[in-house]
Design an enzyme around this catalytic site. Structure first.
Site, PDB file in Angstrom:
ATOM      1  N   TRP A 199      -3.013  -2.801  -1.227  1.00  0.00           N
ATOM      2  CA  TRP A 199      -2.641  -4.187  -1.532  1.00  0.00           C
ATOM      3  C   TRP A 199      -3.339  -5.006  -0.449  1.00  0.00           C
ATOM      4  O   TRP A 199      -2.942  -4.979   0.720  1.00  0.00           O
ATOM      5  CB  TRP A 199      -1.123  -4.330  -1.479  1.00  0.00           C
ATOM      6  CG  TRP A 199      -0.644  -5.698  -1.868  1.00  0.00           C
ATOM      7  CD1 TRP A 199      -0.495  -6.182  -3.136  1.00  0.00           C
ATOM      8  CD2 TRP A 199      -0.237  -6.746  -0.985  1.00  0.00           C
ATOM      9  NE1 TRP A 199      -0.025  -7.470  -3.087  1.00  0.00           N
ATOM     10  CE2 TRP A 199       0.147  -7.845  -1.784  1.00  0.00           C
ATOM     11  CE3 TRP A 199      -0.156  -6.876   0.401  1.00  0.00           C
ATOM     12  CZ2 TRP A 199       0.595  -9.041  -1.244  1.00  0.00           C
ATOM     13  CZ3 TRP A 199       0.290  -8.069   0.936  1.00  0.00           C
ATOM     14  CH2 TRP A 199       0.664  -9.138   0.112  1.00  0.00           C
ATOM     15  N   GLU A 246       7.400 -15.056 -10.788  1.00  0.00           N
ATOM     16  CA  GLU A 246       6.830 -13.765 -10.413  1.00  0.00           C
ATOM     17  C   GLU A 246       6.167 -13.057 -11.581  1.00  0.00           C
ATOM     18  O   GLU A 246       5.095 -12.471 -11.418  1.00  0.00           O
ATOM     19  CB  GLU A 246       7.936 -12.833  -9.875  1.00  0.00           C
ATOM     20  CG  GLU A 246       8.401 -13.144  -8.489  1.00  0.00           C
ATOM     21  CD  GLU A 246       9.531 -12.232  -8.042  1.00  0.00           C
ATOM     22  OE1 GLU A 246       9.463 -11.715  -6.924  1.00  0.00           O
ATOM     23  OE2 GLU A 246      10.504 -12.039  -8.806  1.00  0.00           O
ATOM     24  N   LYS A 261      12.189 -15.386 -10.571  1.00  0.00           N
ATOM     25  CA  LYS A 261      11.871 -14.342 -11.562  1.00  0.00           C
ATOM     26  C   LYS A 261      10.808 -14.847 -12.529  1.00  0.00           C
ATOM     27  O   LYS A 261       9.856 -14.142 -12.838  1.00  0.00           O
ATOM     28  CB  LYS A 261      13.103 -13.931 -12.378  1.00  0.00           C
ATOM     29  CG  LYS A 261      14.149 -13.088 -11.690  1.00  0.00           C
ATOM     30  CD  LYS A 261      13.703 -11.712 -11.299  1.00  0.00           C
ATOM     31  CE  LYS A 261      13.089 -11.754  -9.948  1.00  0.00           C
ATOM     32  NZ  LYS A 261      13.723 -11.317  -8.790  1.00  0.00           N
ATOM     33  N   ARG A 274       5.084  -0.070  -6.194  1.00  0.00           N
ATOM     34  CA  ARG A 274       5.059  -0.927  -5.004  1.00  0.00           C
ATOM     35  C   ARG A 274       4.087  -2.096  -5.158  1.00  0.00           C
ATOM     36  O   ARG A 274       4.112  -3.014  -4.349  1.00  0.00           O
ATOM     37  CB  ARG A 274       4.657  -0.093  -3.784  1.00  0.00           C
ATOM     38  CG  ARG A 274       5.708   0.930  -3.416  1.00  0.00           C
ATOM     39  CD  ARG A 274       5.127   2.012  -2.525  1.00  0.00           C
ATOM     40  NE  ARG A 274       4.764   1.523  -1.235  1.00  0.00           N
ATOM     41  CZ  ARG A 274       5.459   1.725  -0.131  1.00  0.00           C
ATOM     42  NH1 ARG A 274       6.573   2.404  -0.176  1.00  0.00           N
ATOM     43  NH2 ARG A 274       5.052   1.274   1.018  1.00  0.00           N
ATOM     44  N   LYS A 298       5.877  -4.478  -3.991  1.00  0.00           N
ATOM     45  CA  LYS A 298       7.254  -4.092  -3.716  1.00  0.00           C
ATOM     46  C   LYS A 298       7.285  -3.611  -2.277  1.00  0.00           C
ATOM     47  O   LYS A 298       6.288  -3.100  -1.789  1.00  0.00           O
ATOM     48  CB  LYS A 298       7.601  -2.931  -4.653  1.00  0.00           C
ATOM     49  CG  LYS A 298       9.053  -2.560  -4.676  1.00  0.00           C
ATOM     50  CD  LYS A 298       9.723  -3.167  -5.867  1.00  0.00           C
ATOM     51  CE  LYS A 298      11.202  -2.981  -5.866  1.00  0.00           C
ATOM     52  NZ  LYS A 298      11.870  -4.140  -6.478  1.00  0.00           N
ATOM     53  N   ASN A 351      -1.869   1.806   5.912  1.00  0.00           N
ATOM     54  CA  ASN A 351      -0.979   0.713   5.494  1.00  0.00           C
ATOM     55  C   ASN A 351      -0.711  -0.149   6.715  1.00  0.00           C
ATOM     56  O   ASN A 351      -0.397   0.395   7.779  1.00  0.00           O
ATOM     57  CB  ASN A 351       0.383   1.255   5.026  1.00  0.00           C
ATOM     58  CG  ASN A 351       0.285   1.998   3.726  1.00  0.00           C
ATOM     59  OD1 ASN A 351      -0.765   2.028   3.109  1.00  0.00           O
ATOM     60  ND2 ASN A 351       1.388   2.612   3.335  1.00  0.00           N
ATOM     61  N   GLY A 352      -0.773  -1.446   6.555  1.00  0.00           N
ATOM     62  CA  GLY A 352      -0.435  -2.328   7.665  1.00  0.00           C
ATOM     63  C   GLY A 352      -1.584  -3.249   8.020  1.00  0.00           C
ATOM     64  O   GLY A 352      -2.524  -3.436   7.240  1.00  0.00           O
ATOM     65  N   GLU A 405      16.965 -17.974  -7.878  1.00  0.00           N
ATOM     66  CA  GLU A 405      16.574 -16.615  -8.246  1.00  0.00           C
ATOM     67  C   GLU A 405      15.976 -16.603  -9.658  1.00  0.00           C
ATOM     68  O   GLU A 405      14.987 -15.910  -9.912  1.00  0.00           O
ATOM     69  CB  GLU A 405      17.793 -15.687  -8.123  1.00  0.00           C
ATOM     70  CG  GLU A 405      17.574 -14.248  -8.521  1.00  0.00           C
ATOM     71  CD  GLU A 405      16.465 -13.522  -7.770  1.00  0.00           C
ATOM     72  OE1 GLU A 405      15.974 -14.022  -6.733  1.00  0.00           O
ATOM     73  OE2 GLU A 405      16.058 -12.453  -8.237  1.00  0.00           O
ATOM     74  N   HIS A 461      17.095 -37.506  -6.950  1.00  0.00           N
ATOM     75  CA  HIS A 461      16.416 -37.848  -5.690  1.00  0.00           C
ATOM     76  C   HIS A 461      14.946 -37.442  -5.715  1.00  0.00           C
ATOM     77  O   HIS A 461      14.322 -37.344  -4.663  1.00  0.00           O
ATOM     78  CB  HIS A 461      17.134 -37.192  -4.511  1.00  0.00           C
ATOM     79  CG  HIS A 461      18.541 -37.674  -4.351  1.00  0.00           C
ATOM     80  ND1 HIS A 461      18.844 -38.946  -3.943  1.00  0.00           N
ATOM     81  CD2 HIS A 461      19.726 -37.066  -4.585  1.00  0.00           C
ATOM     82  CE1 HIS A 461      20.147 -39.111  -3.912  1.00  0.00           C
ATOM     83  NE2 HIS A 461      20.708 -37.986  -4.311  1.00  0.00           N
ATOM     84  N   CYS A 473       0.824  -1.202   0.000  1.00  0.00           N
ATOM     85  CA  CYS A 473       0.000   0.000   0.000  1.00  0.00           C
ATOM     86  C   CYS A 473       0.854   1.246   0.000  1.00  0.00           C
ATOM     87  O   CYS A 473       1.967   1.250   0.510  1.00  0.00           O
ATOM     88  CB  CYS A 473      -0.837   0.073   1.267  1.00  0.00           C
ATOM     89  SG  CYS A 473      -1.876  -1.315   1.544  1.00  0.00           S
TER      90      CYS A 473
HETATM   91  N1  HGA Z   1      -5.047  -4.154   6.038  1.00  0.00           N
HETATM   92  C1  HGA Z   1      -5.402  -3.125   5.090  1.00  0.00           C
HETATM   93  C2  HGA Z   1      -4.159  -2.484   4.492  1.00  0.00           C
HETATM   94  C3  HGA Z   1      -3.301  -3.482   3.774  1.00  0.00           C
HETATM   95  C4  HGA Z   1      -1.886  -3.051   3.484  1.00  0.00           C
HETATM   96  O1  HGA Z   1      -1.242  -2.257   4.169  1.00  0.00           O
HETATM   97  N2  HGA Z   1      -1.243  -3.600   2.439  1.00  0.00           N
HETATM   98  O2  HGA Z   1       0.075  -3.257   2.142  1.00  0.00           O
HETATM   99  C5  HGA Z   1      -6.329  -3.665   4.023  1.00  0.00           C
HETATM  100  O3  HGA Z   1      -6.403  -4.877   3.788  1.00  0.00           O
HETATM  101  O4  HGA Z   1      -6.983  -2.844   3.373  1.00  0.00           O
END
Ligand code: HGA
Length: 609
Positions: free
Chosen positions: A74, A488, A485, A27, A604, A98-99, A481, A504, A2
């Site tokens: 995110w 991803e 890549k 990000r 990111k 965020n969080g 790696e 194995h 986020c």
């Molecule tokens: N928990 C919040 C924010 C998610 C977040 O920080 N993502 O990087 C949500 O789910 O909206």
């Protein structure tokens, strides 16, 4: 992850907020939104998908206003959709976050019992409701935020506005980054400096548990007990151009081609023909490293692979015991820390939540000291480590890391040489390793010339569903790696194995539909690797080998290809042989038409646990 941008200005801020969100797009996110406060009224627009989709909704119905908050989400709690996108509005409060709020479920139940009605599945909306509740009793917005964060468990960076307090944005952080940008007659908040460079480069980095109030006139920071706090102002060296894509089709391609220059920057002023220079790890670094008897490396994802290569290097050349562990495991288990062990945290952003938490946990475990290998100078990991070696890769925008990885390897190679000398590596060998490292930028330049051949190869992968990567020794992490890549950005399922492990188990997967990619440096393990490759050929597998120019590999396989590359010597070859694997992943993804710079579901700078 986020992103947050917020502003208190005289001019209309929605266009500034949108530009800030665009600078944070790298990000990785799944939805976007913004809210602007004008004359006690809040206007909001949100959309699933890209910032430009939210922007076109805004442009079809623009609104004025000098105070605003904006977000790229995110998802962690609740699917990516418009209802879960931030900003969240409840009562008088509008908020971006965020969080993760870990105790959101009981708080939600309590607030529902008091009559709050939630319209999203997020933890964030619960925090907004709690702030609204805490506004009662004559508290202003700042006091309500302070009262709220004391009850929260988890991690957050937030920006909040109240319909009752025009011209004011309150921010707070714990375990997720938040910065103040100081302008002239206008001030900003952002989750990283890149979001703010187009409006100011005067930045204040907030500390955990800080609460900040910004208005047009200024920014005032408070600690959790409500006392005013002073934090220094930094001049950020980031420029808005650093994130231009130039002639390249994607940031990832640009960043792959920047590697010779980026690695030269990592090495610059740190190594000469005589070897690694003194004091490159900062004040007191050489004295602390002189006491090292062992090393623990902790990191996530690509940085973890860099740590794995370093284990081979440090054990081979410096004869020091090394453990490498992913941060999310390390932080929740007990490790044995022998006396004299150095803790190394590797992180591109320096905000990787798991790595940061592991580093904080390491303080309790009795290490000799901590060393950060990181790309962002003012990041949390860098600030909290005793010693630092910045990688100087420049901003990395593509979610799939490329130049961050090779510059981490260059930094770890410097550390290896420093410790190898101290541990008594033979002088001639030390000189040879130094020469190899000094040649690395030029060798990478040559390796990039392989692109046209890799493009041809990439076509073979377009309709594949699986791929197997093989390497031996320090080229096993290179294979890991390479497979990461490919996964991803092309969404092809890929696995990597040390080539000797093939028999194995994974050999059972090999048939004509399973391409096998091997990195084959010239060295004592070449003959062993060749036998492993015969095992693949014998089962009709399609074999693609990236081989050192002078490695004797038979190119006459019935299916497959051998591409030649000058790996530059036994020390630097893991760095050089990474290049064709990055190019392969990139061109396969381009042919498959995926979103190369922002692959689905990924982010990111992973600032959540
Ligand atoms: N928990 C919040 C924010 C998610 C977040 O920080 N993502 O990087 C949500 O789910 O909206």
């Amino acid at each position: 992850m986020c992103g947050i941008v917020a502003a208190a200005a005289q001019r209309d801020v929605a266009p500034l907020l949108i530009a800030g969100l665009k600078a944070l797009e790298y990000r990785g996110y799944d939805s976007a939104g913004l809210a602007v406060l004008e004359g006690g009224e809040v206007h909001r627009v949100r959309a699933k998908g890209k910032v430009r989709e939210m922007e076109s909704l805004y442009l079809s119905n623009p609104f004025p206003g000098g105070t605003g908050i904006a977000h790229t989400r995110w998802a962690t709690h609740g699917v990516p959709n418009e209802a879960n996108a931030h900003p969240h509005m409840i009562g008088r409060i509008t908020l971006v976050h965020n969080g993760i709020i870990e105790n959101y479920a009981p708080l939600r139940a309590q607030l529902q019992a008091k009559g709050y009605h939630f319209t999203s599945e997020t933890d964030t909306e619960v925090m907004a409701a709690l702030i609204d509740q805490n506004l009662s009793g004559g508290r202003g917005l700042r006091e309500a935020v302070l009262a709220t964060v004391r009850d929260l468990e988890g991690a957050y960076a937030i920006a909040v506005i109240s319909s009752e307090e025009p011209g004011r944005v309150v921010g707070a952080r714990r375990g997720a980054p938040l910065l103040v940008g100081l302008g002239i007659g206008e001030n900003f908040l952002g989750s990283d400096a890149q979001a703010l460079v187009q409006v100011t480069n005067r930045i204040i980095y907030l500390e955990d548990d800080d609460v900040v109030e910004i208005t047009r006139e200024g920014a005032q920071i408070y600690t959790l007990d409500g006392k005013p706090a002073h934090r220094g102002v930094h001049e950020s060296e980031l420029s808005a151009d650093a994130v231009e894509r130039g002639e390249y089709r994607h940031y990832m391609q640009k960043e792959i081609f920047e590697q010779p220059h980026a690695v030269a920057n990592t090495l610059e002023t740190r190594i000469s023909a005589a070897g690694v220079l003194p004091n490159i790890f900062g004040a007191g670094g050489d004295e602390l490293l002189a006491k090292v008897k062992g090393v623990h490396i902790v990191a996530c994802g690509t940085s973890y692979h860099a740590g794995m290569v370093a284990k081979y290097w440090l054990e081979d050349y410096a004869r020091l015991p090394v453990n490498v562990e992913v941060a999310s495991e390390y932080r929740y288990r007990e490790t044995v820390v022998p006396p004299g062990t150095l803790f190394i945290a590797i992180s591109q952003s320096g905000e990787t939540a798991d790595t940061l938490a592991a580093m904080r946990e390491s303080r309790r475990r009795g290490y000799l000291g901590t060393l950060a290998i990181c790309n962002v100078p003012e990041s949390s990991v860098t600030r909290e480590a005793d010693l630092k070696l910045m990688t100087h890769a420049g901003p990395e925008i593509g979610v799939a890391s490329t130049k961050a990885f090779t510059t981490q390897l260059a930094a770890l190679a410097l550390l290896t040489l420093h410790l190898a000398k101290q541990q008594g590596l033979d002088e001639e060998r030390y000189r040879d390793l130094t020469e190899q490292l000094l040649r690395l930028p030029r060798t990478l330049e040559e390796a990039l010339k392989l692109e046209p051949q890799v493009i041809e190869l990439a076509e073979r992968f377009v309709h594949r569903h699986h791929a197997l990567f093989l390497g031996r020794g320090e080229h096993y992490p290179v294979a890991l790696e390479g497979s990461l890549k490919l996964k991803e950005i092309s969404y092809i399922h890929a696995e990597a194995y040390p080539a000797g492990e093939l028999k194995h188990g994974p050999l059972a997967l090999v048939d004509e539909d399973m391409p096998v990619i091997a990195v084959a440096p010239n060295g004592p393990l070449l003959d062993k690797l060749k036998s492993n490759l015969q095992e693949v050929r014998a089962r009709g597998g399609e074999l693609i080998v990236f081989a050192d120019t002078n490695a004797h590999i038979d190119g006459n396989a019935t299916r497959g290809a051998v591409l030649r590359i000058d790996a530059g010597g036994d020390f630097i070859s893991p760095v050089v042989l990474t290049i064709p694997l990055q190019l392969l992943a990139y061109h396969v993804a381009v042919l498959r038409g995926t979103d190369v710079d922002q692959p689905r579901n990924l982010a990111k700078s992973v600032t959540v646990e």
